[in-house]
Write an enzyme that holds these catalytic residues in place. Structure first.
Site, PDB file in Angstrom:
ATOM      1  CG  ASP A 194      -2.111  -0.880   1.099  1.00 30.32           C
ATOM      2  OD1 ASP A 194      -2.393  -1.314  -0.032  1.00 30.32           O
ATOM      3  OD2 ASP A 194      -2.770  -1.152   2.117  1.00 30.32           O
ATOM      4  CE  LYS A 216      -7.741   0.208  -3.895  1.00 29.89           C
ATOM      5  NZ  LYS A 216      -6.895  -0.871  -3.371  1.00 29.89           N
TER       6      LYS A 216
END
Length: 412
Positions: A194, A216
């Site tokens: 991530d 994201k």
């Protein structure tokens, strides 16, 4: 010459003769290995009796007999009587059963290594001549520290079945990544990471470890979840160890459950290494206890994507602490709904940006002013929002504020 051999004792009978301090210490270790332990001693220690009372061991309170060794895979002679220990060792020699003589290692057929663990590795040290347990333990500790410091490549070199390990990396500070998380990362052939969490640790990996960034942000989702699932499964089916490196904890708004479903549906082995969730750790590091006796006895953790749902406004009205993740954009609507439901407009709000890092910033307001204050301050994700009395500035510095109404009444 002594050979260092690992024994799988899980489900196997181990007999420990002597239930004093040494015997009980050895017994605890065998229990950790899953062995079926029988303790034999006419006068066992209180610790041995407690272990037996819990059903952890079978305790025979009498003198040892040769038949006690029937079906034993390993025997430990650990009495205070050297003659008894020698007799047990002789019985084992006749039976060709491995035996550790705790009083004289030279007469036994086996020795217990000073062992440390690092993930799925056991690191053992055995003296090959006169036993010196403290010396062996010192060398063992040095080896474990060396491995734990990341000085050894822990990736598998033999081909085998691929697997996926979901690792929660915590709120961002690498020091808050768990030991288990560090060990898992160091075994990885592929890391799917991530944008948030303790990503700095990935710089320590060997150059040939493949790092795939699928991070994201609120307005940018370059890799859809379905594609992330496909990447995990594809690499695992190719026989690689894949670490899914996720901010916080995989199961706290981290879509860890979806990734587990995808792996299991494809027949891929998947493990979970929990992480320190930012929902509690970030407020704590900013001086905000999400619960406090007499002030906030419950806490609701929710996602800003849920918006101003009844659970959030109801919890605020009931006096609970509400912790919101991914809520910078939705905070104005949530506060407006709370006010409409009768929540105190002066209820404190704290927003912690980039918690646990050197760039941490805390902005404080109230439910009535949060929308304006946060906009003026230019608050941006990633951030944790805390709403409740515990979010008041200086809460822990004010004894009156930090004690609940019942405590204040008690103090007069």
């Amino acid at each position: 010459m002594t050979s260092l051999v690992g024994l799988d004792l899980a489900g196997r009978r181990v007999v420990v003769v002597g239930a004093g301090a040494v015997g009980v210490r050895r017994t605890r270790r065998f229990l950790e290995d899953g062995a079926r332990v029988v303790l034999v001693d006419p006068d066992p220690s209180d610790d041995a009796r407690r272990m037996a009372s819990h059903g952890d061991v079978d305790l025979l309170e009498r003198q040892v007999a040769e038949t006690d060794l029937d079906d034993a895979w390993l025997v430990v002679a650990a009495t205070a009587d050297d003659t008894v220990n020698a007799r047990v060792s002789a019985w084992c020699e006749d039976r060709r059963t491995w035996c550790v003589n705790a009083s004289d290692a030279r007469t036994g057929s086996a020795r217990v290594a000073a062992t440390g663990r690092h993930g799925d590795l056991a690191i053992g040290v055995v003296g090959v001549e006169a036993p010196d347990p403290r010396r062996a333990a010192t060398v063992r500790d040095a080896l474990v520290r060396h491995v734990s410091a990341g000085q050894v490549d822990l990736r598998r070199h033999r081909p085998g079945h691929g697997r996926v390990v979901l690792v929660g990396s915590g709120p961002g500070d690498p020091d808050l990544l768990t030991t288990g998380g560090r060990e898992a990362v160091r075994t990885a052939d592929v890391v799917v990471t991530d944008r948030l969490g303790a990503t700095g640790i990935l710089d320590e990996l060997p150059d040939d470890v493949l790092v795939v960034d699928v991070g994201k942000s609120p307005t940018n989702h370059p890799v859809p979840q379905e594609e992330i699932n496909r990447i995990l499964v594809e690499h695992a089916l190719a026989g690689r160890t894949v670490v899914r490196f996720k901010g916080g904890d995989p199961y706290v708004f981290g879509r860890g459950g979806e990734e587990v479903h995808a792996c299991r549906a494809a027949g891929v082995e998947v493990e979970i290494v929990p992480g320190i969730t930012s929902a509690f750790s970030v407020p704590a590091l900013a001086g905000i206890p999400v619960t406090q006796r007499g002030v906030a006895t419950s806490v609701l953790v929710t996602s800003g994507h849920a918006g101003a749902d009844p659970a959030t406004t109801g919890a605020l009205a009931a006096g609970a602490t509400v912790v919101l993740l991914m809520a910078v954009t939705s905070l104005p609507d949530i506060c407006a709904a709370a006010l409409a439901d009768g929540v105190d407009p002066d209820l404190p709000v704290a927003v912690v940006e980039r918690g646990s890092t050197a760039h941490e910033r805390v902005t404080r307001a109230t439910v009535a002013t949060a929308s304006t204050v946060m906009a003026d301050a230019g608050v941006r994700p990633p951030a944790i929002v805390v709403i409740g009395r515990v979010a008041a500035e200086g809460f822990l510095d004010d004894p009156v504020c930090a004690t609940g109404p019942s405590r204040r009444r008690h103090d007069g």
